[in-house]
Design a protein around this motif. Structure first.
Motif, mmCIF file in Angstrom:
data_model
loop_
_atom_site.group_PDB
_atom_site.id
_atom_site.type_symbol
_atom_site.label_atom_id
_atom_site.label_comp_id
_atom_site.label_asym_id
_atom_site.label_seq_id
_atom_site.Cartn_x
_atom_site.Cartn_y
_atom_site.Cartn_z
ATOM 1 N N SER A 188 3.356 -51.077 43.063
ATOM 2 C CA SER A 188 2.652 -50.104 42.001
ATOM 3 C C SER A 188 2.532 -50.818 40.470
ATOM 4 O O SER A 188 3.449 -51.555 40.449
ATOM 5 N N VAL A 189 1.813 -50.492 39.632
ATOM 6 C CA VAL A 189 1.618 -50.835 38.353
ATOM 7 C C VAL A 189 1.483 -49.739 37.288
ATOM 8 O O VAL A 189 1.212 -48.759 37.556
ATOM 9 N N SER A 190 2.060 -50.070 36.150
ATOM 10 C CA SER A 190 1.956 -48.924 35.048
ATOM 11 C C SER A 190 2.148 -49.742 33.810
ATOM 12 O O SER A 190 2.144 -50.902 33.725
ATOM 13 N N GLY A 191 1.826 -48.874 32.749
ATOM 14 C CA GLY A 191 1.822 -49.423 31.390
ATOM 15 C C GLY A 191 1.120 -48.248 30.373
ATOM 16 O O GLY A 191 1.201 -47.224 30.757
ATOM 17 N N ALA A 192 0.668 -49.049 29.149
ATOM 18 C CA ALA A 192 0.240 -48.146 28.144
ATOM 19 C C ALA A 192 -1.368 -48.644 27.691
ATOM 20 O O ALA A 192 -1.262 -50.085 27.773
ATOM 21 N N VAL A 193 -2.224 -47.845 27.412
ATOM 22 C CA VAL A 193 -3.450 -48.859 27.100
ATOM 23 C C VAL A 193 -4.070 -47.787 25.936
ATOM 24 O O VAL A 193 -3.989 -46.742 25.963
ATOM 25 N N ARG A 194 -4.651 -48.477 25.150
ATOM 26 C CA ARG A 194 -5.264 -47.911 23.800
ATOM 27 C C ARG A 194 -6.766 -47.167 24.371
ATOM 28 O O ARG A 194 -7.400 -47.567 25.126
ATOM 29 N N LEU A 195 -6.929 -46.118 23.596
ATOM 30 C CA LEU A 195 -8.146 -45.612 23.727
ATOM 31 C C LEU A 195 -9.268 -45.952 22.884
ATOM 32 O O LEU A 195 -8.970 -46.558 21.755
ATOM 33 N N ILE A 196 -10.405 -45.772 23.194
ATOM 34 C CA ILE A 196 -11.805 -46.346 22.684
ATOM 35 C C ILE A 196 -12.185 -45.241 21.473
ATOM 36 O O ILE A 196 -12.566 -44.222 21.973
ATOM 37 N N GLY A 197 -11.978 -45.402 20.221
ATOM 38 C CA GLY A 197 -12.163 -44.143 19.335
ATOM 39 C C GLY A 197 -13.683 -44.340 18.711
ATOM 40 O O GLY A 197 -14.430 -45.457 19.229
ATOM 41 N N ALA A 198 -14.310 -43.604 18.243
ATOM 42 C CA ALA A 198 -15.716 -43.350 17.888
ATOM 43 C C ALA A 198 -15.412 -43.386 16.236
ATOM 44 O O ALA A 198 -14.842 -42.745 15.655
ATOM 45 N N PRO A 199 -16.578 -43.817 15.570
ATOM 46 C CA PRO A 199 -16.482 -43.986 14.140
ATOM 47 C C PRO A 199 -16.500 -42.600 13.543
ATOM 48 O O PRO A 199 -17.250 -41.846 14.063
ATOM 49 N N GLY A 200 -15.798 -42.341 12.572
ATOM 50 C CA GLY A 200 -15.760 -40.957 11.794
ATOM 51 C C GLY A 200 -15.074 -39.817 12.519
ATOM 52 O O GLY A 200 -14.827 -38.800 12.315
ATOM 53 N N LEU A 201 -14.367 -40.169 13.895
ATOM 54 C CA LEU A 201 -13.486 -39.219 14.588
ATOM 55 C C LEU A 201 -12.068 -39.589 14.661
ATOM 56 O O LEU A 201 -11.718 -40.998 14.738
ATOM 57 N N ARG A 202 -11.378 -38.606 14.512
ATOM 58 C CA ARG A 202 -9.689 -38.823 14.666
ATOM 59 C C ARG A 202 -9.243 -38.428 15.944
ATOM 60 O O ARG A 202 -9.761 -37.087 16.209
ATOM 61 N N MET A 203 -8.289 -39.102 16.633
ATOM 62 C CA MET A 203 -7.844 -38.667 17.871
ATOM 63 C C MET A 203 -6.114 -38.166 17.937
ATOM 64 O O MET A 203 -5.685 -39.212 17.028
ATOM 65 N N SER A 204 -5.839 -37.277 18.513
ATOM 66 C CA SER A 204 -4.507 -36.942 18.330
ATOM 67 C C SER A 204 -3.636 -37.940 18.780
ATOM 68 O O SER A 204 -2.401 -37.924 18.899
ATOM 69 N N ASP A 205 -4.028 -38.973 19.940
ATOM 70 C CA ASP A 205 -3.286 -39.754 20.460
ATOM 71 C C ASP A 205 -4.176 -41.257 20.520
ATOM 72 O O ASP A 205 -5.243 -41.243 20.753
ATOM 73 N N SER A 206 -3.467 -42.384 19.970
ATOM 74 C CA SER A 206 -4.417 -43.647 20.078
ATOM 75 C C SER A 206 -4.135 -44.281 21.324
ATOM 76 O O SER A 206 -5.125 -45.352 21.571
ATOM 77 N N GLU A 207 -3.206 -43.748 22.106
ATOM 78 C CA GLU A 207 -2.944 -44.554 23.429
ATOM 79 C C GLU A 207 -2.602 -43.603 24.487
ATOM 80 O O GLU A 207 -1.990 -42.828 24.078
ATOM 81 N N VAL A 208 -2.564 -43.971 25.660
ATOM 82 C CA VAL A 208 -1.927 -42.849 26.708
ATOM 83 C C VAL A 208 -1.198 -44.127 27.681
ATOM 84 O O VAL A 208 -1.291 -45.099 27.848
ATOM 85 N N ALA A 209 -0.221 -43.293 28.528
ATOM 86 C CA ALA A 209 0.380 -43.967 29.365
ATOM 87 C C ALA A 209 -0.357 -44.111 30.714
ATOM 88 O O ALA A 209 -1.082 -42.968 31.068
ATOM 89 N N TRP A 210 -0.180 -44.799 31.764
ATOM 90 C CA TRP A 210 -0.982 -44.823 32.992
ATOM 91 C C TRP A 210 -0.128 -45.616 34.086
ATOM 92 O O TRP A 210 0.951 -46.198 33.712
ATOM 93 N N SER A 211 -0.547 -44.988 35.219
ATOM 94 C CA SER A 211 0.230 -45.441 36.333
ATOM 95 C C SER A 211 -0.627 -45.573 37.718
ATOM 96 O O SER A 211 -1.413 -44.677 37.837
ATOM 97 N N LEU A 212 -0.427 -46.551 38.724
ATOM 98 C CA LEU A 212 -1.087 -46.532 39.793
ATOM 99 C C LEU A 212 -0.126 -46.830 40.938
ATOM 100 O O LEU A 212 0.474 -47.850 40.953
ATOM 101 N N ASP A 213 -0.040 -45.852 41.953
ATOM 102 C CA ASP A 213 0.999 -46.066 42.956
ATOM 103 C C ASP A 213 -0.059 -47.112 44.087
ATOM 104 O O ASP A 213 -0.911 -46.397 44.463
ATOM 105 N N VAL A 214 0.612 -48.081 44.358
ATOM 106 C CA VAL A 214 0.065 -49.016 45.547
ATOM 107 C C VAL A 214 1.107 -48.979 46.662
ATOM 108 O O VAL A 214 2.205 -49.139 46.443
#
Length: 309
Positions: A188-214
């Protein structure tokens, strides 16, 4: 003249030592700091409309107290959304008890808060256009033999709030992560990854946690009957072929054959909505250790006769 100069220098040095010594001691005094609140209030700007002066009685060295009282800049303080209580007219109130949690952010290290001079503090946050959209993972992976993912990539949070103009938000239906690519996975692997934003838009989170069970799996094959469900009385409904090759991928170790407990069937209601008369089969009573299953063939021809008694 020389002696007078030496005397004055000694006097100045003594005064300096005395001043430094005294200002290095702990004192209690009232200080005032201009606080510019930041927060993640949904549907609101991320920064308060204007700074608010926060006054409190604190304990610190004389140097620190003087520094705070002569500080000119606004201090940006991130306040949790749950600590901001709405009071109308775009105003949100923070009680002195809740504000105490941010004392080190407001006054800095080495300052001990004794008491605030006010019972609460009010900040104004301007409304903004917003939209909540799902986060989609850009993910690819290969696995070592006999290993596979037990499910899709899990994201937390799985949605974000995006702020911007109505026109920009109207065309936005999801936010993508940056590329996640892995090879020959066997754990299994996990971590944090940044989100791809769009010009002129603001996001409540700039990255999210992710996980994959193997997990490790074992593959089983069985010939299984394919039945029907939901057939009205007086209708003859048949499926061809009536048997199929079922392929199960089960989490290792697996002690029993899933074909012994599960049931495959074609739903009559789906057939009535099918333009081609071909349907996919469903599986019922699938054991919990089955990660994935397929049928060969994966589509079945259905025939209907309405002459049955």
């Amino acid at each position: 003249m020389k002696r007078w100069t030496q005397f004055l220098l000694c006097l100045l040095l003594s005064a300096s030592i005395w001043l430094i010594h005294n200002l290095s001691q702990e004192y209690a005094g009232v200080v005032s700091v201009s606080v510019l609140a930041q927060s993640t209030l949904k549907g609101r700007a991320s920064v308060a409309r204007e700074a608010v002066v926060v006054s409190a009685r604190c304990s610190a060295t004389g140097f620190k107290l003087i520094q705070l009282n002569y500080q000119q800049r606004d201090v940006k303080v991130a306040i949790h959304a749950e600590d901001l209580v709405p009071s109308g007219d775009d105003t949100f109130v923070v009680s002195a008890a809740e504000m105490a949690k941010y004392s080190s952010d407001i006054f800095g290290e080495g300052v001990t808060l004794l008491t605030f001079l006010n019972q609460s503090y009010s900040f104004k946050f301007t409304p903004e256009n917003y939209k909540t959209v799902p986060v989609r993972a850009v993910f690819s992976a290969t696995f070592k033999p006999q290993y596979m993912a037990s499910g899709p990539v899990v994201l937390h949070p799985d949605s974000v709030t995006v702020y911007g103009s109505e026109a920009a938000l109207a065309s936005l239906d999801a936010v993508l992560t940056r590329d996640l690519s892995f090879g020959d996975l066997s754990k299994s692997v996990s971590g944090a990854v940044r989100l791809i934003g769009a010009p002129g838009l603001r996001m409540s989170d700039s990255e999210v946690a992710w996980s994959l069970d193997v997990v490790r799996y074992v593959e089983m094959r069985s010939t299984v009957p394919v039945g029907v469900r939901g057939v009205p009385k007086g209708v003859s409904f048949s499926v061809y072929p009536s048997t199929a090759q079922a392929v199960f991928r089960c989490q290792f170790p697996s002690r029993s054959n899933p074909a012994e407990s599960c049931e495959f069937y074609v739903d009559y209601d789906e057939f009535t909505h099918s333009k081609s008369g071909r349907c996919v089969a469903h599986c019922d009573n699938l054991p919990a250790n089955v990660i994935e299953w397929t049928l060969e063939p994966d589509v079945f021809d259905c025939m209907l006769r309405e002459d049955a008694e």
